[in-house]
Design a protein around this motif. Structure first.
Motif, PDB file in Angstrom:
ATOM      1  N   ARG A  19       0.855  -1.187   0.000  1.00 50.65           N
ATOM      2  CA  ARG A  19       0.000   0.000   0.000  1.00 50.65           C
ATOM      3  C   ARG A  19       0.890   1.237   0.000  1.00 50.65           C
ATOM      4  O   ARG A  19       1.654   1.442   0.954  1.00 50.65           O
ATOM      5  CB  ARG A  19      -0.917   0.022   1.219  1.00 50.65           C
ATOM      6  N   LEU A  20       0.790   2.010  -1.051  1.00 47.18           N
ATOM      7  CA  LEU A  20       1.563   3.234  -1.153  1.00 47.18           C
ATOM      8  C   LEU A  20       0.743   4.404  -0.626  1.00 47.18           C
ATOM      9  O   LEU A  20      -0.483   4.446  -0.789  1.00 47.18           O
ATOM     10  CB  LEU A  20       1.961   3.505  -2.604  1.00 47.18           C
ATOM     11  N   SER A  21       1.433   5.350  -0.012  1.00 49.87           N
ATOM     12  CA  SER A  21       0.801   6.577   0.452  1.00 49.87           C
ATOM     13  C   SER A  21       1.519   7.769  -0.154  1.00 49.87           C
ATOM     14  O   SER A  21       2.713   7.697  -0.455  1.00 49.87           O
ATOM     15  CB  SER A  21       0.868   6.671   1.982  1.00 49.87           C
ATOM     16  N   CYS A  22       0.789   8.850  -0.313  1.00 48.29           N
ATOM     17  CA  CYS A  22       1.375  10.087  -0.825  1.00 48.29           C
ATOM     18  C   CYS A  22       0.823  11.232   0.020  1.00 48.29           C
ATOM     19  O   CYS A  22      -0.377  11.527  -0.032  1.00 48.29           O
ATOM     20  CB  CYS A  22       1.025  10.277  -2.291  1.00 48.29           C
ATOM     21  N   ALA A  23       1.693  11.832   0.800  1.00 51.47           N
ATOM     22  CA  ALA A  23       1.302  12.952   1.651  1.00 51.47           C
ATOM     23  C   ALA A  23       1.529  14.252   0.894  1.00 51.47           C
ATOM     24  O   ALA A  23       2.629  14.494   0.368  1.00 51.47           O
ATOM     25  CB  ALA A  23       2.112  12.940   2.939  1.00 51.47           C
ATOM     26  N   ALA A  24       0.516  15.079   0.843  1.00 52.01           N
ATOM     27  CA  ALA A  24       0.594  16.330   0.092  1.00 52.01           C
ATOM     28  C   ALA A  24       0.665  17.527   1.030  1.00 52.01           C
ATOM     29  O   ALA A  24       0.040  17.532   2.089  1.00 52.01           O
ATOM     30  CB  ALA A  24      -0.618  16.464  -0.813  1.00 52.01           C
ATOM     31  N   SER A  25       1.419  18.513   0.634  1.00 52.97           N
ATOM     32  CA  SER A  25       1.510  19.757   1.399  1.00 52.97           C
ATOM     33  C   SER A  25       0.470  20.752   0.907  1.00 52.97           C
ATOM     34  O   SER A  25       0.047  20.710  -0.254  1.00 52.97           O
ATOM     35  CB  SER A  25       2.908  20.377   1.231  1.00 52.97           C
ATOM     36  N   GLY A  26       0.080  21.610   1.822  1.00 51.49           N
ATOM     37  CA  GLY A  26      -0.804  22.686   1.422  1.00 51.49           C
ATOM     38  C   GLY A  26      -2.139  22.192   0.898  1.00 51.49           C
ATOM     39  O   GLY A  26      -2.688  21.217   1.403  1.00 51.49           O
ATOM     40  N   ARG A  27      -2.603  22.848  -0.127  1.00 50.98           N
ATOM     41  CA  ARG A  27      -3.931  22.564  -0.647  1.00 50.98           C
ATOM     42  C   ARG A  27      -3.883  21.815  -1.975  1.00 50.98           C
ATOM     43  O   ARG A  27      -4.852  21.809  -2.718  1.00 50.98           O
ATOM     44  CB  ARG A  27      -4.682  23.875  -0.821  1.00 50.98           C
ATOM     45  N   LEU A  28      -2.764  21.145  -2.248  1.00 52.56           N
ATOM     46  CA  LEU A  28      -2.640  20.479  -3.538  1.00 52.56           C
ATOM     47  C   LEU A  28      -3.805  19.538  -3.820  1.00 52.56           C
ATOM     48  O   LEU A  28      -4.366  19.535  -4.903  1.00 52.56           O
ATOM     49  CB  LEU A  28      -1.329  19.683  -3.596  1.00 52.56           C
ATOM     50  N   LEU A  29      -4.161  18.733  -2.837  1.00 52.54           N
ATOM     51  CA  LEU A  29      -5.200  17.738  -3.089  1.00 52.54           C
ATOM     52  C   LEU A  29      -6.584  18.362  -3.177  1.00 52.54           C
ATOM     53  O   LEU A  29      -7.526  17.716  -3.634  1.00 52.54           O
ATOM     54  CB  LEU A  29      -5.195  16.651  -2.007  1.00 52.54           C
TER      55      LEU A  29
END
Length: 122
Positions: A19-29
């Motif tokens: 299971r891969l995760s991707c943590a985003a900074s700010g309001r990207l998502l």
């Protein structure tokens, strides 16, 4: 400061799961559709899966349909890729990306993570 940071890669046997995760900074998502791409040694980067920001509509490359599942948690600014029944040809660096559209084109993505290595042994 990295805007997208992947984690969860590793070595797994043929048929295994990661299971891969991707943590985003700010309001990207909250702004962009997001997707997963991969790049194997000597090959071009290719689309794997995509999920739209609000509708959560997903799209998958044919070679992962039925085995991979993409999801996102906008409240936690995190994107996920559940990979089941992994095959040796899935060995690659996996990247998450924030893209202008859901076309699956590498050129449509403005932000990329540093990638996480997935190795599937036979």
């Amino acid at each position: 400061q990295a805007l997208l940071v992947e984690s969860g890669g590793g070595l797994v046997q043929d048929g295994g799961s990661l299971r891969l995760s991707c943590a985003a900074s700010g309001r990207l998502l909250t702004i962009y559709p997001t997707g997963w791409f991969r790049q194997a040694p000597g090959k071009e980067r290719e689309f794997v899966a995509d999920i739209r920001r609000i509708s959560r509509i997903t799209k998958y490359a044919d070679f992962v349909k039925g085995r991979f599942s993409v999801s996102r948690d906008n409240a936690k600014n995190t994107l996920f890729l559940q990979m089941n029944n992994l095959k040796p040809e899935g060995t690659a660096v996996y990247y998450c990306a924030a893209c202008r559209d859901s076309s699956g084109r590498v050129g449509a993505c403005d932000y990329w993570g540093q990638g996480t290595q997935v190795t599937v042994s036979s």
